[in-house]
Design a protein around this motif. Sequence first.
Motif, PDB file in Angstrom:
ATOM      1  N   SER A  86     -22.790 -14.486 -91.831  1.00 56.57           N
ATOM      2  CA  SER A  86     -23.255 -15.202 -93.009  1.00 56.57           C
ATOM      3  C   SER A  86     -23.187 -16.708 -92.779  1.00 56.57           C
ATOM      4  O   SER A  86     -22.554 -17.173 -91.820  1.00 56.57           O
ATOM      5  N   SER A  87     -23.832 -17.447 -93.671  1.00 52.50           N
ATOM      6  CA  SER A  87     -23.862 -18.913 -93.592  1.00 52.50           C
ATOM      7  C   SER A  87     -24.137 -19.374 -92.168  1.00 52.50           C
ATOM      8  O   SER A  87     -23.399 -20.160 -91.572  1.00 52.50           O
ATOM      9  N   LEU A  88     -25.206 -18.860 -91.607  1.00 50.94           N
ATOM     10  CA  LEU A  88     -25.514 -19.120 -90.209  1.00 50.94           C
ATOM     11  C   LEU A  88     -25.618 -20.608 -89.909  1.00 50.94           C
ATOM     12  O   LEU A  88     -26.125 -21.397 -90.725  1.00 50.94           O
ATOM     13  N   GLU A  89     -25.129 -20.948 -88.730  1.00 46.62           N
ATOM     14  CA  GLU A  89     -25.182 -22.328 -88.245  1.00 46.62           C
ATOM     15  C   GLU A  89     -25.998 -22.363 -86.966  1.00 46.62           C
ATOM     16  O   GLU A  89     -26.156 -21.342 -86.277  1.00 46.62           O
ATOM     17  N   LEU A  90     -26.488 -23.556 -86.629  1.00 44.16           N
ATOM     18  CA  LEU A  90     -27.287 -23.688 -85.411  1.00 44.16           C
ATOM     19  C   LEU A  90     -26.508 -23.183 -84.192  1.00 44.16           C
ATOM     20  O   LEU A  90     -27.066 -22.568 -83.288  1.00 44.16           O
ATOM     21  N   GLY A  91     -25.212 -23.425 -84.184  1.00 48.04           N
ATOM     22  CA  GLY A  91     -24.365 -23.035 -83.059  1.00 48.04           C
ATOM     23  C   GLY A  91     -24.170 -21.545 -82.909  1.00 48.04           C
ATOM     24  O   GLY A  91     -23.592 -21.095 -81.919  1.00 48.04           O
ATOM     25  N   ASP A  92     -24.637 -20.779 -83.898  1.00 50.35           N
ATOM     26  CA  ASP A  92     -24.544 -19.320 -83.789  1.00 50.35           C
ATOM     27  C   ASP A  92     -25.656 -18.749 -82.935  1.00 50.35           C
ATOM     28  O   ASP A  92     -25.647 -17.551 -82.618  1.00 50.35           O
ATOM     29  N   SER A  93     -26.617 -19.583 -82.575  1.00 45.37           N
ATOM     30  CA  SER A  93     -27.707 -19.117 -81.712  1.00 45.37           C
ATOM     31  C   SER A  93     -27.131 -18.675 -80.374  1.00 45.37           C
ATOM     32  O   SER A  93     -26.458 -19.449 -79.677  1.00 45.37           O
ATOM     33  N   ALA A  94     -27.378 -17.438 -80.034  1.00 47.26           N
ATOM     34  CA  ALA A  94     -26.776 -16.869 -78.817  1.00 47.26           C
ATOM     35  C   ALA A  94     -27.311 -15.455 -78.634  1.00 47.26           C
ATOM     36  O   ALA A  94     -28.035 -14.921 -79.477  1.00 47.26           O
ATOM     37  N   LEU A  95     -26.918 -14.868 -77.510  1.00 45.54           N
ATOM     38  CA  LEU A  95     -27.130 -13.439 -77.285  1.00 45.54           C
ATOM     39  C   LEU A  95     -25.897 -12.711 -77.789  1.00 45.54           C
ATOM     40  O   LEU A  95     -24.772 -13.113 -77.476  1.00 45.54           O
ATOM     41  N   TYR A  96     -26.109 -11.674 -78.552  1.00 45.35           N
ATOM     42  CA  TYR A  96     -24.997 -10.871 -79.050  1.00 45.35           C
ATOM     43  C   TYR A  96     -25.091  -9.485 -78.423  1.00 45.35           C
ATOM     44  O   TYR A  96     -26.101  -8.800 -78.567  1.00 45.35           O
ATOM     45  N   PHE A  97     -24.025  -9.126 -77.742  1.00 44.59           N
ATOM     46  CA  PHE A  97     -24.002  -7.842 -77.056  1.00 44.59           C
ATOM     47  C   PHE A  97     -23.028  -6.898 -77.735  1.00 44.59           C
ATOM     48  O   PHE A  97     -21.939  -7.285 -78.159  1.00 44.59           O
ATOM     49  N   CYS A  98     -23.427  -5.671 -77.758  1.00 44.35           N
ATOM     50  CA  CYS A  98     -22.551  -4.584 -78.126  1.00 44.35           C
ATOM     51  C   CYS A  98     -22.324  -3.747 -76.866  1.00 44.35           C
ATOM     52  O   CYS A  98     -23.221  -3.640 -76.008  1.00 44.35           O
ATOM     53  N   ALA A  99     -21.147  -3.206 -76.729  1.00 45.13           N
ATOM     54  CA  ALA A  99     -20.836  -2.344 -75.603  1.00 45.13           C
ATOM     55  C   ALA A  99     -19.975  -1.192 -76.096  1.00 45.13           C
ATOM     56  O   ALA A  99     -19.288  -1.312 -77.116  1.00 45.13           O
ATOM     57  N   SER A 100     -20.010  -0.090 -75.376  1.00 44.36           N
ATOM     58  CA  SER A 100     -19.121   1.019 -75.714  1.00 44.36           C
ATOM     59  C   SER A 100     -18.469   1.548 -74.443  1.00 44.36           C
ATOM     60  O   SER A 100     -18.996   1.394 -73.337  1.00 44.36           O
ATOM     61  N   SER A 101     -17.297   2.123 -74.619  1.00 46.67           N
ATOM     62  CA  SER A 101     -16.543   2.714 -73.512  1.00 46.67           C
ATOM     63  C   SER A 101     -16.194   4.150 -73.853  1.00 46.67           C
ATOM     64  O   SER A 101     -15.874   4.450 -75.003  1.00 46.67           O
ATOM     65  N   PRO A 102     -16.230   5.031 -72.839  1.00 47.94           N
ATOM     66  CA  PRO A 102     -15.860   6.425 -73.107  1.00 47.94           C
ATOM     67  C   PRO A 102     -14.408   6.571 -73.537  1.00 47.94           C
ATOM     68  O   PRO A 102     -14.078   7.435 -74.344  1.00 47.94           O
ATOM     69  N   ARG A 103     -13.555   5.740 -72.963  1.00 51.00           N
ATOM     70  CA  ARG A 103     -12.153   5.659 -73.364  1.00 51.00           C
ATOM     71  C   ARG A 103     -11.767   4.194 -73.247  1.00 51.00           C
ATOM     72  O   ARG A 103     -12.226   3.508 -72.343  1.00 51.00           O
ATOM     73  N   ARG A 104     -10.914   3.727 -74.140  1.00 52.55           N
ATOM     74  CA  ARG A 104     -10.583   2.308 -74.075  1.00 52.55           C
ATOM     75  C   ARG A 104      -9.853   2.018 -72.780  1.00 52.55           C
ATOM     76  O   ARG A 104      -9.078   2.812 -72.278  1.00 52.55           O
ATOM     77  N   GLY A 105     -10.155   0.857 -72.241  1.00 51.65           N
ATOM     78  CA  GLY A 105      -9.587   0.462 -70.957  1.00 51.65           C
ATOM     79  C   GLY A 105     -10.393   0.921 -69.772  1.00 51.65           C
ATOM     80  O   GLY A 105      -9.997   0.709 -68.631  1.00 51.65           O
ATOM     81  N   THR A 106     -11.531   1.560 -70.028  1.00 54.49           N
ATOM     82  CA  THR A 106     -12.409   1.970 -68.938  1.00 54.49           C
ATOM     83  C   THR A 106     -13.664   1.100 -68.945  1.00 54.49           C
ATOM     84  O   THR A 106     -13.758   0.149 -69.694  1.00 54.49           O
ATOM     85  N   GLU A 107     -14.605   1.442 -68.110  1.00 55.78           N
ATOM     86  CA  GLU A 107     -15.798   0.601 -67.996  1.00 55.78           C
ATOM     87  C   GLU A 107     -16.575   0.568 -69.305  1.00 55.78           C
ATOM     88  O   GLU A 107     -16.605   1.545 -70.052  1.00 55.78           O
ATOM     89  N   ALA A 108     -17.171  -0.589 -69.558  1.00 61.41           N
ATOM     90  CA  ALA A 108     -17.964  -0.779 -70.760  1.00 61.41           C
ATOM     91  C   ALA A 108     -19.448  -0.731 -70.406  1.00 61.41           C
ATOM     92  O   ALA A 108     -19.875  -1.273 -69.386  1.00 61.41           O
TER      93      ALA A 108
END
Lengths: 112, 112
Positions: free
Chosen positions: B79-101
């Motif tokens: 919310s209340s977006l700012e110019l500095g929020d311009s970026a690439l936003y990535f989501c990632a998932s892991s089969p188990r935490r602490g493993t590869e994403a």
Amino acid sequence: SQQGEEDPQALSIQEGENATMNCSYKTSINNLQWYRQNSGRGLVHLILIRSNEREKHSGRLRVTLDTSKKSSSLLITASRAADTASYFCATDQTGANSKLTFGKGITLSVRP
Amino acid sequence: AAGVIQSPRHLIKEKRETATLKCYPIPRHDTVYWYQQGPGQDPQFLISFYEKMQSDKGSIPDRFSAQQFSDYHSELNMSSLELGDSALYFCASSPRRGTEAFFGQGTRLTVV
């Protein structure tokens, strides 16, 4: 300060040569991972090395881990133009539940 | 094989507007991460979820919030977006935490 500092920041080599990239980190880790990223694209997992491992191989990739020096290296042998990308190391820190901390990337250019 | 799906791929918003980014993790992965990557920067950890519960929090502004739903998809609300929020936003998932994403292709947010 930054966890996972890579060096060099940029590397340019000829196709067929080997590329070595280094990463240092500051805290205790469960594992260290290397990722590659083509410009503006998602990160791709390359290899994971656990804190109790010293060396690991996967195809043309060889990664080493020295927990006493808090450093890791990624070696790409017989490089190809298609290896041109940014490479990041990421640490899974001890005590963190679900958090991968990335360092600054190394830009690898492989000249055909 | 199914990968991490992010939508939209591109988003243009004006300052002070809100944005919602969606992520569909790989089925049966128990951990979801969100990262922000500015131009030429390393991915910065924002927040993670383990089994739909918030797990770790990074440098996520108070203007941002995220949640993971019963069907395991996750949303990042900004919310209340700012110019500095311009970026690439990535989501990632892991089969188990602490493993590869496994990373999605990212959402490129441009705030004008």
